[in-house]
Design a protein around this motif. Structure first.
Motif, mmCIF file in Angstrom:
data_model
loop_
_atom_site.group_PDB
_atom_site.id
_atom_site.type_symbol
_atom_site.label_atom_id
_atom_site.label_comp_id
_atom_site.label_asym_id
_atom_site.label_seq_id
_atom_site.Cartn_x
_atom_site.Cartn_y
_atom_site.Cartn_z
ATOM 1 N N UNK A 183 -22.616 -2.554 -26.793
ATOM 2 C CA UNK A 183 -22.566 -1.454 -25.830
ATOM 3 C C UNK A 183 -21.251 -1.393 -25.063
ATOM 4 N N UNK A 184 -20.254 -2.129 -25.519
ATOM 5 C CA UNK A 184 -18.918 -1.952 -24.954
ATOM 6 C C UNK A 184 -18.184 -0.778 -25.594
ATOM 7 N N UNK A 185 -18.834 -0.106 -26.532
ATOM 8 C CA UNK A 185 -18.217 1.074 -27.155
ATOM 9 C C UNK A 185 -17.809 2.118 -26.116
ATOM 10 N N UNK A 186 -18.707 2.504 -25.180
ATOM 11 C CA UNK A 186 -18.288 3.528 -24.216
ATOM 12 C C UNK A 186 -17.425 2.998 -23.081
ATOM 13 N N UNK A 187 -17.210 1.680 -23.008
ATOM 14 C CA UNK A 187 -16.403 1.122 -21.921
ATOM 15 C C UNK A 187 -15.106 0.532 -22.472
ATOM 16 N N UNK A 188 -15.101 -0.740 -22.852
ATOM 17 C CA UNK A 188 -13.849 -1.395 -23.251
ATOM 18 C C UNK A 188 -13.235 -0.765 -24.498
ATOM 19 N N UNK A 189 -14.048 -0.417 -25.498
ATOM 20 C CA UNK A 189 -13.504 0.212 -26.710
ATOM 21 C C UNK A 189 -12.944 1.597 -26.391
ATOM 22 N N UNK A 190 -13.663 2.319 -25.546
ATOM 23 C CA UNK A 190 -13.234 3.662 -25.150
ATOM 24 C C UNK A 190 -11.883 3.603 -24.426
ATOM 25 N N UNK A 191 -11.756 2.637 -23.515
ATOM 26 C CA UNK A 191 -10.501 2.486 -22.765
ATOM 27 C C UNK A 191 -9.374 1.987 -23.664
ATOM 28 N N UNK A 206 -10.979 8.965 -9.552
ATOM 29 C CA UNK A 206 -10.030 7.978 -9.053
ATOM 30 C C UNK A 206 -10.616 6.615 -8.746
ATOM 31 N N UNK A 207 -11.718 6.242 -9.416
ATOM 32 C CA UNK A 207 -12.323 4.930 -9.189
ATOM 33 C C UNK A 207 -11.566 3.854 -9.967
ATOM 34 N N UNK A 208 -11.633 2.611 -9.478
ATOM 35 C CA UNK A 208 -11.058 1.523 -10.260
ATOM 36 C C UNK A 208 -11.942 1.274 -11.476
ATOM 37 N N UNK A 209 -11.360 0.716 -12.529
ATOM 38 C CA UNK A 209 -12.076 0.605 -13.800
ATOM 39 C C UNK A 209 -13.288 -0.323 -13.759
ATOM 40 N N UNK A 210 -13.224 -1.463 -13.079
ATOM 41 C CA UNK A 210 -14.452 -2.278 -13.007
ATOM 42 C C UNK A 210 -15.627 -1.525 -12.397
ATOM 43 N N UNK A 211 -15.360 -0.721 -11.351
ATOM 44 C CA UNK A 211 -16.431 0.062 -10.724
ATOM 45 C C UNK A 211 -16.946 1.130 -11.671
ATOM 46 N N UNK A 212 -16.015 1.829 -12.342
ATOM 47 C CA UNK A 212 -16.410 2.883 -13.278
ATOM 48 C C UNK A 212 -17.238 2.307 -14.427
ATOM 49 N N UNK A 213 -16.799 1.173 -14.979
ATOM 50 C CA UNK A 213 -17.530 0.558 -16.090
ATOM 51 C C UNK A 213 -18.900 0.074 -15.634
ATOM 52 N N UNK A 214 -18.978 -0.456 -14.415
ATOM 53 C CA UNK A 214 -20.266 -0.912 -13.881
ATOM 54 C C UNK A 214 -21.241 0.248 -13.742
ATOM 55 N N UNK A 215 -20.748 1.404 -13.317
ATOM 56 C CA UNK A 215 -21.611 2.581 -13.171
ATOM 57 C C UNK A 215 -22.124 3.032 -14.537
ATOM 58 N N UNK A 216 -21.251 2.990 -15.563
ATOM 59 C CA UNK A 216 -21.690 3.351 -16.919
ATOM 60 C C UNK A 216 -22.781 2.392 -17.387
ATOM 61 N N UNK A 217 -22.573 1.078 -17.155
ATOM 62 C CA UNK A 217 -23.582 0.094 -17.538
ATOM 63 C C UNK A 217 -24.882 0.280 -16.779
ATOM 64 N N UNK A 218 -24.776 0.597 -15.497
ATOM 65 C CA UNK A 218 -25.958 0.830 -14.665
ATOM 66 C C UNK A 218 -26.705 2.078 -15.125
ATOM 67 N N UNK A 219 -25.968 3.106 -15.479
ATOM 68 C CA UNK A 219 -26.540 4.360 -15.965
ATOM 69 C C UNK A 219 -27.344 4.120 -17.243
ATOM 70 N N UNK A 220 -26.723 3.466 -18.244
ATOM 71 C CA UNK A 220 -27.404 3.241 -19.523
ATOM 72 C C UNK A 220 -28.523 2.216 -19.386
ATOM 73 N N UNK A 276 -16.716 7.069 -18.096
ATOM 74 C CA UNK A 276 -15.738 6.104 -17.606
ATOM 75 C C UNK A 276 -14.341 6.713 -17.545
ATOM 76 N N UNK A 277 -14.023 7.608 -18.507
ATOM 77 C CA UNK A 277 -12.704 8.249 -18.499
ATOM 78 C C UNK A 277 -12.571 9.171 -17.294
ATOM 79 N N UNK A 278 -13.651 9.891 -16.978
ATOM 80 C CA UNK A 278 -13.637 10.813 -15.837
ATOM 81 C C UNK A 278 -13.575 10.062 -14.516
ATOM 82 N N UNK A 279 -14.411 9.030 -14.380
ATOM 83 C CA UNK A 279 -14.436 8.296 -13.115
ATOM 84 C C UNK A 279 -13.142 7.524 -12.871
ATOM 85 N N UNK A 280 -12.516 7.024 -13.955
ATOM 86 C CA UNK A 280 -11.300 6.232 -13.797
ATOM 87 C C UNK A 280 -10.040 7.088 -13.739
ATOM 88 N N UNK A 281 -10.156 8.381 -14.091
ATOM 89 C CA UNK A 281 -8.985 9.263 -14.061
ATOM 90 C C UNK A 281 -8.562 9.527 -12.613
#
Length: 517
Positions: A311-319, A54-68, A41-46
């Motif tokens: 499972x918000x550890x790698x998304x909202x907590x990470x951000x 350079x993705x927006x954060x909702x899209x980046x977080x959705x991809x992380x959720x979809x991946x896991x 999420x840090x890489x995609x949102x950077x």
């Protein structure tokens, strides 16, 4: 020969020698996964200027959720392929190779286009689907059904998972801070290569020798039931995935990750309801078994609610760690992803304590039942998010002052304690409650709760923005309210469930006795 068997049977902390190599295989595979997951999420949102996508954060977080989430869903197909075609060992081997190529593909993003990043994620999902369930099955083959060391052996194996997930973010966090994103992604690939080598050249020979000494066949090396259609089904699946990836890369089809996660979440919810309805209506179960199925359904929904928070550890907590946490210690800036190691550290510390506590309470007949443990887990998770609400409020009213890292650490501690109340208890409860004829299906449904939780966490996690601190207390408080409502519902259902289970069990026993007479 008997002496050699006894030596091998207790060669690794009193456990079979192959457990050691399987332990390290799993450790390095988990190192590779948890090494890259918090970076995603840090890489995609950077910003692109900072080397990101350079993705927006909702899209980046959705991809992380979809991946896991997809990874958990793929274990169902991966387990089926192993049982019907490849066998456990070849599934782990081919899964390891596919995961390693996935990491290589992500590393190539630095040279080529972002297509290789997404393609790498797809490969990791497919490879993990083959790897994840099969290596656990192989651990189980080391013990006979009545071997009292079985649970302890899996506990040791579980420690390998947590050691890998503890070490990985510490290393990748330093690497991306000083050397850029792709070295951080690359080290995960190296971890997977180590896992591959350990499994192929150490674990497999040890397993063969161990089975030779005890006079057993290598049941893990062949399919349980040879299904001639399995290769065609696997090929068709890979063809469809390859076609979708190619069409997406060419821009012929457009995929909105947020929409995909939303529809997939809804589809899984509907699918779970329909499947449980099928089990209740068409499986010819008695009344007691039907009530057991209903309880499994209730616990699965509670578990999905818990995982959506956890499972918000790698998304909202990470951000939150990146944007709002004071990470300066004696002039050194703590990498944001280091906080992803906290959960694994707490698991390593508190898992033995939790196991000891449950045993001690059981001896005094004070061990909480499984529903009570689920309620405790939901309330602990709610308390963790309450801390995050307080933390975001302190930042909002702090005139630019960042939150103390102890807010995050305290929240992660509460979530970890909740995990210890729910995850192992849930696995044990499902195996006890599920009727024997559908036990495998119920376990598969249990893992869909993790998939569902990851997908929902991806939708929630993207709402954390550096310029939207005003929204965070409300966002975290909504999670608190949802978790508390879930705990209350379970509490209200607890007494009726116990009564119904007792009544139906008594009725079925009486009926059986009458039929016998």
């Amino acid at each position: 020969m008997q002496q050699d068997l006894q030596t091998q049977d207790k060669a690794f902390f009193g456990h079979p020698k192959p457990l050691k190599s399987l332990f390290f295989t799993e450790l390095w595979e988990r190192f590779s996964y948890y090494g890259i997951r918090p970076l995603l999420i840090l890489y995609m949102a950077a910003m692109v200027t900072n080397g990101g996508l350079g993705l927006d954060r909702p899209t980046a977080a959705a991809i992380v959720g979809l991946f896991a989430g997809s990874m958990y869903l793929m274990t169902v197909l991966g387990g089926w392929i192993a049982d019907n075609w490849l066998g456990q060992a070849r599934s782990v081997w081919y899964g390891s190779i596919i995961i390693a190529f996935g990491h290589l593909s992500i590393a190539l993003t630095a040279i080529f286009s972002s297509f290789f990043f997404y393609f790498g994620l797809v490969l990791i999902v497919i490879g993990s689907g083959l790897f994840k369930t099969c290596i656990s099955v192989m651990v189980g083959t080391l013990y006979s059904a009545k071997d009292s060391r079985r649970d302890a052996g899996f506990s040791i194996f579980y420690m390998g998972i947590n050691l890998g997930s503890f070490i990985a973010p510490l290393i990748t966090g330093l690497l991306i801070q000083n050397n850029g994103w792709h070295l951080g992604f690359g080290i995960g690939g190296i971890g997977m290569l180590i896992a591959l080598i350990v499994f192929r050249f150490i674990a497999v020979p040890q397993l063969k020798e161990f089975n030779r000494l005890r006079g057993e066949n290598d049941s893990w090396s062949t399919a349980v039931v040879e299904n001639k259609k399995a290769p065609k089904i696997a090929l068709a699946f890979c063809t469809i995935v390859g076609l979708v990836v190619t069409l997406t890369a060419l821009g012929i089809i457009q995929i909105n990750p947020v929409a995909v996660v939303t529809y997939l979440t809804v589809s899984i919810c509907i699918g779970i309801i329909v499947y449980f309805a099928y089990l209740l209506l068409f499986m010819n179960l008695n009344r007691h078994e039907k009530f057991q199925i209903v309880i499994c359904f209730i616990l699965l929904i509670a578990a999905a609610l818990f995982w959506s928070a956890f499972e918000q550890k790698p998304t909202s907590f990470n951000l939150f760690a990146l944007d709002y946490t004071d990470r300066q210690v004696l002039g050194f800036e703590i990498p944001a992803v280091w906080f992803q190691s906290v959960n694994a550290m707490f698991i390593i510390i508190f898992a033995p304590v939790a196991a000891w506590l449950w045993v001690k309470l059981a001896k005094k007949n004070k061990d909480p039942d499984y529903i009570s443990k689920f309620i405790i887990a939901l309330l602990l998770a709610a308390a963790g998010f309450l801390l995050m609400s307080f933390a975001s409020t302190s930042v909002m009213h702090g005139n630019g002052q960042l939150a103390s890292p102890w807010w995050l650490i305290g929240s992660l501690l509460l979530l970890t304690l909740g995990e210890l109340c729910l995850s192992p208890v849930g696995l044990s409860t499902m195996t006890k409650l599920a009727p024997t004829v559908i036990r495998g299906q119920i376990m598969g449904l249990w893992f869909t709760a993790s998939a569902l939780g990851n997908l929902m966490a991806g939708l929630i996690g993207g709402q954390v923005h550096a310029d939207s601190i005003d929204n965070l207390p409300t966002l975290f408080m909504r999670c608190v309210i949802a978790l508390v409502i879930g705990a209350i519902v379970l509490f209200l259902l607890k007494a009726p469930i116990k009564k119904l289970m007792t009544n139906t069990n008594s009725t079925d026993v009486t009926k059986t006795n009458m039929e016998t007479v």
